[in-house]
Motif scaffolding. Structure first.
Motif, short mmCIF file in Angstrom:
data_model
loop_
_atom_site.label_atom_id
_atom_site.label_comp_id
_atom_site.label_asym_id
_atom_site.label_seq_id
_atom_site.Cartn_x
_atom_site.Cartn_y
_atom_site.Cartn_z
N THR A 26 20.86 -22.51 18.34
CA THR A 26 19.81 -22.95 17.41
C THR A 26 18.88 -23.98 18.04
OG1 THR A 26 21.27 -24.67 16.50
CG2 THR A 26 21.27 -22.51 15.40
N GLN A 27 19.24 -24.50 19.19
CA GLN A 27 18.42 -25.53 19.83
C GLN A 27 17.35 -24.95 20.73
OE1 GLN A 27 21.36 -27.96 21.77
NE2 GLN A 27 21.78 -29.17 19.92
N CYS A 28 17.51 -23.69 21.13
CA CYS A 28 16.53 -23.07 22.02
C CYS A 28 16.45 -21.58 21.69
CB CYS A 28 16.91 -23.27 23.49
SG CYS A 28 18.57 -22.74 23.91
N GLY A 29 15.40 -20.94 22.14
CA GLY A 29 15.26 -19.52 21.89
C GLY A 29 16.33 -18.71 22.60
N VAL A 30 16.68 -17.58 22.03
CA VAL A 30 17.70 -16.72 22.62
C VAL A 30 17.14 -15.33 22.86
CG1 VAL A 30 19.56 -18.00 21.49
CG2 VAL A 30 18.65 -15.93 20.41
N ILE A 31 17.79 -14.61 23.75
CA ILE A 31 17.51 -13.21 24.00
C ILE A 31 18.74 -12.40 23.59
CG2 ILE A 31 17.05 -11.46 25.77
CD1 ILE A 31 15.50 -13.55 27.31
N CYS A 32 18.51 -11.33 22.85
CA CYS A 32 19.58 -10.45 22.39
C CYS A 32 19.45 -9.10 23.09
CB CYS A 32 19.51 -10.24 20.88
SG CYS A 32 19.41 -11.78 19.91
N GLN A 33 20.57 -8.56 23.55
CA GLN A 33 20.52 -7.27 24.23
C GLN A 33 21.76 -6.46 23.91
OE1 GLN A 33 21.17 -5.85 28.57
NE2 GLN A 33 19.18 -6.85 28.59
N GLY A 34 21.56 -5.16 23.67
CA GLY A 34 22.66 -4.23 23.43
C GLY A 34 22.24 -2.82 23.76
N LYS A 35 23.12 -1.86 23.49
CA LYS A 35 22.83 -0.46 23.76
C LYS A 35 23.01 0.36 22.50
CE LYS A 35 23.73 -0.07 28.73
NZ LYS A 35 22.39 0.44 29.05
N LEU A 36 22.02 1.17 22.20
CA LEU A 36 22.06 2.09 21.07
C LEU A 36 21.94 3.50 21.60
CD1 LEU A 36 22.07 2.49 17.97
CD2 LEU A 36 19.58 2.36 18.06
N GLU A 37 23.02 4.28 21.47
CA GLU A 37 23.05 5.65 21.98
C GLU A 37 22.68 5.69 23.45
OE1 GLU A 37 20.57 7.93 19.40
OE2 GLU A 37 22.06 7.97 17.79
N GLY A 38 23.18 4.72 24.22
CA GLY A 38 22.95 4.69 25.65
C GLY A 38 21.62 4.10 26.07
N VAL A 39 20.80 3.68 25.13
CA VAL A 39 19.48 3.11 25.43
C VAL A 39 19.53 1.60 25.27
CG1 VAL A 39 17.05 3.09 24.80
CG2 VAL A 39 18.34 5.22 24.67
N THR A 40 19.13 0.87 26.31
CA THR A 40 19.12 -0.59 26.25
C THR A 40 18.02 -1.08 25.32
OG1 THR A 40 20.02 -0.82 28.48
CG2 THR A 40 18.84 -2.71 27.59
N VAL A 41 18.40 -1.99 24.43
CA VAL A 41 17.46 -2.62 23.49
C VAL A 41 17.53 -4.12 23.71
CG1 VAL A 41 16.87 -2.99 21.08
CG2 VAL A 41 17.78 -0.77 21.81
N GLN A 42 16.38 -4.75 23.90
CA GLN A 42 16.34 -6.19 24.15
C GLN A 42 15.21 -6.83 23.36
OE1 GLN A 42 16.71 -7.69 28.32
NE2 GLN A 42 14.77 -8.74 27.91
N PHE A 43 15.51 -7.97 22.74
CA PHE A 43 14.47 -8.69 21.99
C PHE A 43 14.78 -10.18 22.01
CE2 PHE A 43 17.74 -7.33 19.04
CZ PHE A 43 17.98 -8.45 18.25
N ALA A 44 13.75 -10.96 21.78
CA ALA A 44 13.87 -12.41 21.79
C ALA A 44 13.75 -12.97 20.38
CB ALA A 44 12.81 -13.03 22.70
N CYS A 45 14.54 -13.98 20.10
CA CYS A 45 14.43 -14.74 18.86
C CYS A 45 13.99 -16.15 19.25
CB CYS A 45 15.75 -14.79 18.11
SG CYS A 45 16.32 -13.19 17.49
N ALA A 46 12.76 -16.49 18.90
CA ALA A 46 12.21 -17.77 19.33
C ALA A 46 12.97 -18.95 18.73
CB ALA A 46 10.73 -17.85 18.97
#
Length: 258
Positions: A78-98
């Motif tokens: 909660t003190q800094c932005g994070v990056i989230c990453q996972g795989k959906l049906e073998g496809v990498t998905v990545q997004f940032a939460c500021a």
């Protein structure tokens, strides 16, 4: 969730601009798919792995992540932005939460954030495509369109079967007797018939053409033609988005036997 580190390589979105989703509808649709399937996400801060989480909820504007059992790591997230990453049906998905904040979700603590403005999908297909259930979906194109000249027909509309559908486009089956339109050709008045939803109209453009069999001598074959939607009205796009999301949720529940 478990805090065991994942072997994950973080990607620079600026190096993959063509693989970024930017539409809020598409982002919400994709993140809801992650939530429905309980996809494990690696949570990183300053490129350092913190913990593993899942999406608990995704609305039109916000998301909620499952917090870590280690309160110190929650505080760091909660003190800094994070990056989230996972795989959906073998496809990498990545997004940032500021910015993550503590929120209450169904009586327990969660980590909430506004929906990200972009999501990176490391696959060139932009949207999830769903095949039609029973009854079959259809698309009507005007016979008067220049793409079909000089063909003649008694009916004003050419009715084509939908092979798959997304919020970004549709694939249609052209029978052997109807030549496929050229790549880049645009139809101004296509009508999608998607029971049980009411029909909707949109303009669309040919993006791919694929014969469904290897032609032999003097033998015509059907063709799969992929279209992208152009300038679909916001109200119609929202209806289609909700329709496909509910259908996807029903299909996932059916596969799970619930």
């Amino acid at each position: 969730m478990s805090s065991a580190p994942l072997r994950i390589e973080l990607y620079d979105p600026e190096r993959h601009p063509d693989l970024l989703l930017r539409s809020p509808r598409e982002i919400a649709f994709l993140l809801r798919s992650l939530a429905e399937r309980r996809v494990q996400l690696g949570i990183f801060a300053e490129r350092r792995y913190l913990f593993t989480s899942v999406l608990l909820d995704v609305s039109e504007e916000h998301l909620v992540l499952d917090p870590c059992g280690d309160e110190q790591l929650n505080r760091l997230a909660t003190q800094c932005g994070v990056i989230c990453q996972g795989k959906l049906e073998g496809v990498t998905v990545q997004f940032a939460c500021a910015r993550l904040v503590r929120v209450e979700h169904q009586g327990v603590m969660g980590l909430g954030a506004p929906l990200p403005s972009t999501v990176l999908r490391l696959q060139r297909r932009e949207f999830f495509r769903l095949p039609p259930p029973v009854p079959t979906w259809w698309c009507e194109l005007p016979w008067s369109d220049p793409a079909f000249a000089p063909l003649q027909a008694e009916e004003p509309k050419l009715k084509l079967r939908v092979l798959d559908l997304s919020v970004g486009g549709v694939a249609l089956l052209f029978p052997p007797e109807v030549p496929a339109p050229a790549h880049g050709h645009q139809f101004a008045g296509a009508r999608l018939i998607l029971p049980p939803m009411d029909w909707l109209e949109t303009a669309m453009e040919v993006r791919s053409i694929l014969p469904l069999d290897t032609p032999g001598p003097a033998r015509a074959v059907p063709t799969r033609v992929g279209f992208r939607f152009i300038g679909m009205p916001t109200a119609a796009a929202n209806r289609l988005y909700r329709f496909l999301f509910e259908l996807q949720r029903e299909q996932l529940a059916a596969r799970r036997g619930t």
